[in-house]
Design a protein around this motif. Sequence first.
Motif, mmCIF file in Angstrom:
data_model
loop_
_atom_site.group_PDB
_atom_site.id
_atom_site.type_symbol
_atom_site.label_atom_id
_atom_site.label_comp_id
_atom_site.label_asym_id
_atom_site.label_seq_id
_atom_site.Cartn_x
_atom_site.Cartn_y
_atom_site.Cartn_z
ATOM 1 N N UNK A 1 34.888 28.735 25.146
ATOM 2 C CA UNK A 1 35.010 28.263 26.523
ATOM 3 C C UNK A 1 35.598 29.356 27.393
ATOM 4 N N UNK B 1 36.740 30.170 31.580
ATOM 5 C CA UNK B 1 37.140 29.535 32.821
ATOM 6 C C UNK B 1 37.167 30.579 33.929
ATOM 7 N N UNK C 1 38.801 31.197 37.745
ATOM 8 C CA UNK C 1 39.796 30.748 38.707
ATOM 9 C C UNK C 1 39.735 31.618 39.960
ATOM 10 N N UNK D 1 46.788 29.127 40.589
ATOM 11 C CA UNK D 1 45.369 29.321 40.307
ATOM 12 C C UNK D 1 44.583 28.054 40.608
ATOM 13 N N UNK E 1 34.252 25.648 34.509
ATOM 14 C CA UNK E 1 34.443 25.826 33.066
ATOM 15 C C UNK E 1 33.071 26.016 32.457
ATOM 16 N N UNK F 1 30.878 26.634 28.746
ATOM 17 C CA UNK F 1 30.777 26.735 27.301
ATOM 18 C C UNK F 1 29.551 27.575 26.962
ATOM 19 N N UNK G 1 34.204 22.459 39.455
ATOM 20 C CA UNK G 1 35.203 21.565 40.036
ATOM 21 C C UNK G 1 34.702 21.054 41.383
ATOM 22 N N UNK H 1 39.973 35.373 38.766
ATOM 23 C CA UNK H 1 40.497 35.614 37.419
ATOM 24 C C UNK H 1 39.709 34.787 36.417
ATOM 25 N N UNK I 1 39.050 30.971 25.898
ATOM 26 C CA UNK I 1 39.717 30.300 24.771
ATOM 27 C C UNK I 1 38.789 30.374 23.573
ATOM 28 N N UNK J 1 44.708 29.917 26.195
ATOM 29 C CA UNK J 1 43.815 30.593 27.119
ATOM 30 C C UNK J 1 44.383 31.966 27.417
ATOM 31 N N UNK K 1 43.906 35.472 29.717
ATOM 32 C CA UNK K 1 43.382 35.770 31.035
ATOM 33 C C UNK K 1 42.984 37.226 31.186
ATOM 34 N N UNK L 1 53.156 31.639 31.291
ATOM 35 C CA UNK L 1 52.478 32.886 31.591
ATOM 36 C C UNK L 1 53.282 33.638 32.648
ATOM 37 N N UNK M 1 47.081 36.858 34.406
ATOM 38 C CA UNK M 1 48.229 36.224 33.765
ATOM 39 C C UNK M 1 48.381 36.727 32.336
ATOM 40 N N UNK N 1 41.057 21.478 30.090
ATOM 41 C CA UNK N 1 41.592 22.277 31.188
ATOM 42 C C UNK N 1 43.104 22.322 31.204
ATOM 43 N N UNK N 2 43.615 23.464 31.637
ATOM 44 C CA UNK N 2 45.045 23.621 31.835
ATOM 45 C C UNK N 2 45.436 23.138 33.224
ATOM 46 N N UNK O 1 48.307 23.850 35.955
ATOM 47 C CA UNK O 1 49.334 24.850 36.236
ATOM 48 C C UNK O 1 50.366 24.322 37.222
#
Lengths: 118, 113
Positions: free
Chosen positions: A32, A34, A36, A44, A49, A51, A59, A93, A97, A107, A109, B36, B44, B100-101, B103
């Motif tokens: 996966x 992501x 941002x 962020x 997302x 795969x 989103x 960014x 994962x 995750x 970055x 982070x 990060x 999903x994270x 934050x």
Amino acid sequence: GAVVSQHPSRVICKSGTSVKIECRSLDFQATTMFWYRQFPKKSLMLMATSNEGSKATYEQGVEKDKFLINHASLTLSTLTVTSAHPEDSSFYICSARGTSGRGTDTQYFGPGTRLTVL
Amino acid sequence: AQSVAQPEDQVNVAEGNPLTVKCTYSVSGNPYLFWYVQYPNRGLQFLLKYITGDNLVKGSYGFEAEFNKSQTSFHLKKPSALVSDSALYFCAVRDYGNNRLAFGKGNQVVVIP
């Protein structure tokens, strides 16, 4: 920790052009990835997302036709900002994962890409 | 829903003094918790995480964090701050099974020489 690279680190383009940003997981396979966006001194904002081998999940409020995401392999994802405008200027960014072992829970970055649209 | 609160905007600390950055979280299930650090114009960097096991987690650069389930907190600590620790710190949580994270807003840490 695991390493994620991003290229380019900085890009300046004219309004109306398209810009592609690459994100690579260098030492692990990323199920996966992501993408941002970060505004100055802000947290962020998750854009989408992806795969590997599947269409990205965007989103709410993120235009999928404007921000094209491709996750063609377990180590590479790309974000293309199509017909960029000044309001698209931002710090982008990516994050990845892993599939198993290293990086499965965490995750990692990339270093980010500063996009400036004139 | 999952969320993170980092109540302070900025934390100022004198070099050599202990540093604490606060984080509380909200999840519906078991939390995966992360810290982070971000330096200017960089991505990060992962510092540490709690998944399961010992509540005290040690991470990179001398940082540690303690998972407190009853207080739903995961505060980041360093016994003796360095000027080079000045950066933006993000706490994040992921509910087991969530992709999903979430934050926190981030805390600017300023270590004063």
